[in-house]
Design an enzyme around this catalytic site. Structure first.
Site, PDB file in Angstrom:
ATOM      1  CE  LYS A  22      -1.361   1.852   3.934  1.00  9.88           C
ATOM      2  NZ  LYS A  22      -1.459   3.176   4.504  1.00  9.88           N
ATOM      3  CG  ASN A  23       2.345   2.763   3.573  1.00 11.02           C
ATOM      4  OD1 ASN A  23       1.198   3.141   3.336  1.00 11.02           O
ATOM      5  ND2 ASN A  23       2.783   2.521   4.799  1.00 11.02           N
ATOM      6  CB  CYS A 120      -3.915  11.030  11.665  1.00  7.35           C
ATOM      7  SG  CYS A 120      -2.444  10.062  11.832  1.00  7.35           S
ATOM      8  NE  ARG A 125       1.414  10.182  10.138  1.00  3.02           N
ATOM      9  CZ  ARG A 125       0.895   9.257   9.353  1.00  3.02           C
ATOM     10  NH1 ARG A 125      -0.340   8.858   9.528  1.00  3.02           N
ATOM     11  NH2 ARG A 125       1.604   8.730   8.379  1.00  3.02           N
ATOM     12  CG  ASP A 311       3.492   1.133   9.591  1.00  2.00           C
ATOM     13  OD1 ASP A 311       3.177   2.025  10.385  1.00  2.00           O
ATOM     14  OD2 ASP A 311       3.680   1.343   8.377  1.00  2.00           O
ATOM     15  NE  ARG A 403      -6.837   4.708   5.664  1.00  2.00           N
ATOM     16  CZ  ARG A 403      -5.909   5.454   6.224  1.00  2.00           C
ATOM     17  NH1 ARG A 403      -5.906   5.621   7.517  1.00  2.00           N
ATOM     18  NH2 ARG A 403      -4.992   6.040   5.509  1.00  2.00           N
TER      19      ARG A 403
HETATM   20  C1  EPZ Z   1       4.975   6.553   6.500  1.00  2.00           C
HETATM   21  O1  EPZ Z   1       4.373   7.661   7.135  1.00  2.00           O
HETATM   22  C2  EPZ Z   1       3.897   5.482   6.411  1.00  2.00           C
HETATM   23  N1  EPZ Z   1       2.773   5.992   5.650  1.00  2.00           N
HETATM   24  C3  EPZ Z   1       3.444   5.077   7.800  1.00  2.00           C
HETATM   25  O2  EPZ Z   1       2.513   4.024   7.691  1.00  2.00           O
HETATM   26  C4  EPZ Z   1       4.657   4.594   8.590  1.00  2.00           C
HETATM   27  O3  EPZ Z   1       4.249   4.315   9.911  1.00  2.00           O
HETATM   28  C5  EPZ Z   1       5.736   5.681   8.604  1.00  2.00           C
HETATM   29  O4  EPZ Z   1       6.072   6.051   7.241  1.00  2.00           O
HETATM   30  C6  EPZ Z   1       7.019   5.245   9.292  1.00  2.00           C
HETATM   31  O5  EPZ Z   1       7.522   4.098   8.689  1.00  2.00           O
HETATM   32  C7  EPZ Z   1       2.797   6.003   4.336  1.00  2.00           C
HETATM   33  O6  EPZ Z   1       3.775   5.634   3.697  1.00  2.00           O
HETATM   34  C8  EPZ Z   1       1.572   6.484   3.653  1.00  2.00           C
HETATM   35  P1  EPZ Z   1       7.480   9.736   8.475  1.00  2.00           P
HETATM   36  P2  EPZ Z   1       5.064   9.080   7.106  1.00  2.00           P
HETATM   37  O7  EPZ Z   1       7.423  10.992   7.671  1.00  2.00           O
HETATM   38  O8  EPZ Z   1       5.738   9.244   5.791  1.00  2.00           O
HETATM   39  C9  EPZ Z   1       7.640  13.136  11.856  1.00  2.00           C
HETATM   40  C10 EPZ Z   1       0.368   3.026   7.812  1.00  2.00           C
HETATM   41  O9  EPZ Z   1      -0.326   2.555   8.745  1.00  2.00           O
HETATM   42  N2  EPZ Z   1       7.581  14.124  10.759  1.00  2.00           N
HETATM   43  O10 EPZ Z   1       8.649   8.844   8.309  1.00  2.00           O
HETATM   44  O11 EPZ Z   1       4.066  10.077   7.509  1.00  2.00           O
HETATM   45  C11 EPZ Z   1       6.330  12.359  11.986  1.00  2.00           C
HETATM   46  O12 EPZ Z   1       5.361  13.069  12.693  1.00  2.00           O
HETATM   47  C12 EPZ Z   1       1.130   4.325   8.014  1.00  2.00           C
HETATM   48  O13 EPZ Z   1       0.441   2.509   6.690  1.00  2.00           O
HETATM   49  C13 EPZ Z   1       7.727  15.467  11.058  1.00  2.00           C
HETATM   50  O14 EPZ Z   1       7.900  15.863  12.202  1.00  2.00           O
HETATM   51  O15 EPZ Z   1       6.145   8.885   8.244  1.00  2.00           O
HETATM   52  C14 EPZ Z   1       6.801  11.099  12.675  1.00  2.00           C
HETATM   53  O16 EPZ Z   1       6.898  11.327  14.042  1.00  2.00           O
HETATM   54  C15 EPZ Z   1       0.904   4.900   9.363  1.00  2.00           C
HETATM   55  N3  EPZ Z   1       7.676  16.375  10.031  1.00  2.00           N
HETATM   56  C16 EPZ Z   1       8.207  10.877  12.084  1.00  2.00           C
HETATM   57  O17 EPZ Z   1       8.601  12.159  11.563  1.00  2.00           O
HETATM   58  C17 EPZ Z   1       7.506  15.969   8.724  1.00  2.00           C
HETATM   59  O18 EPZ Z   1       7.458  16.837   7.834  1.00  2.00           O
HETATM   60  C18 EPZ Z   1       8.288   9.849  10.962  1.00  2.00           C
HETATM   61  O19 EPZ Z   1       7.304  10.128   9.991  1.00  2.00           O
HETATM   62  C19 EPZ Z   1       7.351  14.600   8.449  1.00  2.00           C
HETATM   63  C20 EPZ Z   1       7.398  13.681   9.482  1.00  2.00           C
END
Ligand code: EPZ
Length: 431
Positions: A22-23, A120, A125, A311, A403
């Site tokens: 999915k991702n 969320c 996020r 995840d 989802r």
């Molecule tokens: C991706 O989310 C995945 N989603 C998530 O899966 C997964 O848990 C996550 O990566 C970590 O592996 C998708 O690919 C659609 P990050 P993402 O940016 O890209 C912070 C699922 O269930 N951050 O690596 O949003 C953030 O808040 C989902 O399939 C900032 O502060 O993850 C988090 O604490 C849930 N500022 C950390 O970094 C930013 O601009 C890592 O987030 C971006 C992120």
């Protein structure tokens, strides 16, 4: 809203084919906006999230054709022209990955208006890292009334940019813009997840020049135009890991096929440490646990890839609820990712949360109950726990599961699980 009812106690025996990730799929779909030629994606998962993104892409001008071929599901995405560069609040709020159309829209048209996604259930996020990287590439960004207004009338320009944290979304989003920027971009402290390698492979098949994906430094030589391509979505490592935990929880013997063990090595190592029999072969993983053999508690800390995937934290915690001894589970990626804990407790689990740490004291057995799914990966942990709980577990709010898990009850049912979907009213999405 649909519910899933599980009568626990049946061992799982059989084979589970893993779907496309999915991702990865949703970022590859966004990549299709970068060219006026068709992008054909094979091994596509059919999920609420991919359907939803398809609708947004159609609004922006894409034709989205889903086909069932002899060797699996495919989607062809074709955007001859961007007819709108607006991604409205309603669509981005319901699925935050919709935000990733921002980069491709700026790269292709020089402007975009995309709603900020908002928080969320698993955490705030923010998207600051996405926006800073796009600004480094020359986009002029204004935020007002909850929208990102981005302009790059003379095109994006390659730049060196270092992410403060290896964010998956920000790395992917920046790649989606840098491929059409003028000159070279050097991106440092990038996320290394397999989905990033998949995106880079797809972009390269479309004519991009991306090197180093899967390592912390990615170099992109911008090109003037991308073209159509055919690309197979990588196997879903989170679905793989969740079914591995399901098989270990229920007991029995399950072969996970059409997947890659190297994507989930950290999980498999923890499972072996806990006492699960794991055999890997090219393209498949065999998970075995004798009924009656109790696992032992092991500790883990979530980390960016190749560390233990956040995840898979909830699915693994479900497994630990009945292990012998204690397990300390540390969540370091999202600040609010223990919402499955009170629901697992309804099944009889003994878990205490202190800040970012959950202390699981294994109990002899769980007992079925009504539980509520709070997010996608939390929901599957409740199904996993239900497979071993005595009596019936009913997981409400199954739209979260839909989802990200394709035909979950069918795949588990084919291995002997007693799982059925009870149809309810309108479904909804909120994360
Ligand atoms: C991706 O989310 C995945 N989603 C998530 O899966 C997964 O848990 C996550 O990566 C970590 O592996 C998708 O690919 C659609 P990050 P993402 O940016 O890209 C912070 C699922 O269930 N951050 O690596 O949003 C953030 O808040 C989902 O399939 C900032 O502060 O993850 C988090 O604490 C849930 N500022 C950390 O970094 C930013 O601009 C890592 O987030 C971006 C992120």
């Amino acid at each position: 809203m649909d519910r899933i009812a599980i009568t626990g106690g049946a061992p799982l025996v059989g084979e589970i084919p893993i779907s496309g990730a999915k991702n990865s799929a949703i970022k590859l779909m966004a990549a299709s906006l970068l060219t006026d030629q068709p992008l054909r994606l094979t091994n596509m998962p059919r999920l609420a999230d991919t359907r939803f993104l398809g609708k947004l892409l159609q609004r922006l001008g894409a034709q989205v054709i889903e086909m069932q071929m002899a060797d699996g599901p495919e989607t062809v995405l074709h955007t001859p022209e961007i007819v709108s560069a607006l991604a409205p609040y309603d669509l981005v709020r319901q699925m935050r990955a919709s935000f990733n159309v921002l980069g491709p829209l700026i790269a292709r048209t020089g402007h975009a208006k995309v709603s900020l996604p908002g928080g969320c259930t698993i955490g705030a996020r923010p998207v600051d890292m996405h926006l800073k990287a796009l600004e480094a590439l020359g986009a002029v960004i204004d935020l007002h009334e909850g929208y990102v207004y981005a302009q790059a009338p003379r095109g994006l320009k390659g730049a060196t940019h270092r992410f403060p944290f290896p964010s998956v979304g920000a790395t992917e989003h920046t790649l989606l813009a840098a491929v059409l920027a003028e000159g070279e971009s050097v991106l440092e402290n990038c996320a290394c997840e397999p989905e990033i390698v998949d995106l880079a492979d797809c972009l390269n098949a479309m004519g991009a020049k991306v090197a180093g994906a899967g390592t912390p430094t990615i170099r992109v030589k911008g090109v003037a135009k991308l073209h159509g391509a055919t690309h197979a979505v990588v196997p879903d490592r989170i679905e793989t890991g969740a079914f591995a935990c399901a098989a270990a929880m229920a007991g029995g013997e399950v072969r996970l096929t059409k997947t890659r063990s190297d994507f989930v090595q950290t999980l498999l190592d923890k499972m072996i440490e806990a006492g699960v029999d794991v055999t890997t072969e090219p393209g498949s993983i065999l998970i075995r646990r004798d009924i009656g053999k109790r696992l032992v508690g092991v500790d883990l800390t979530t980390d960016p890839y190749p560390g233990f995937a956040t995840d898979l934290q909830a699915p693994f915690m479900a497994l630990m609820t009945t292990a012998k001894g204690d397990s300390v589970i540390r969540e370091t990626i999202f600040e609010n990712r223990f919402m499955h804990v009170p629901e697992l407790a309804r099944l009889g689990a003994d878990i205490k949360v202190h800040g970012g740490e959950a202390h699981v004291h294994g109990v002899e057995s769980l007992n079925g109950a009504q539980v509520m799914a709070t997010d996608l990966r939390a929901s599957v942990s409740l199904v996993i726990a239900g497979l071993a709980a005595k009596g019936e577990t009913v997981v409400n709010r199954v739209y979260h599961l839909d989802r990200g898990f394709e035909r979950l009850e069918e795949k588990l049912g084919a291995c002997g699980a007693n799982v059925r979907r009870e149809k309810g009213g309108e479904s909804e999405m909120d994360a």
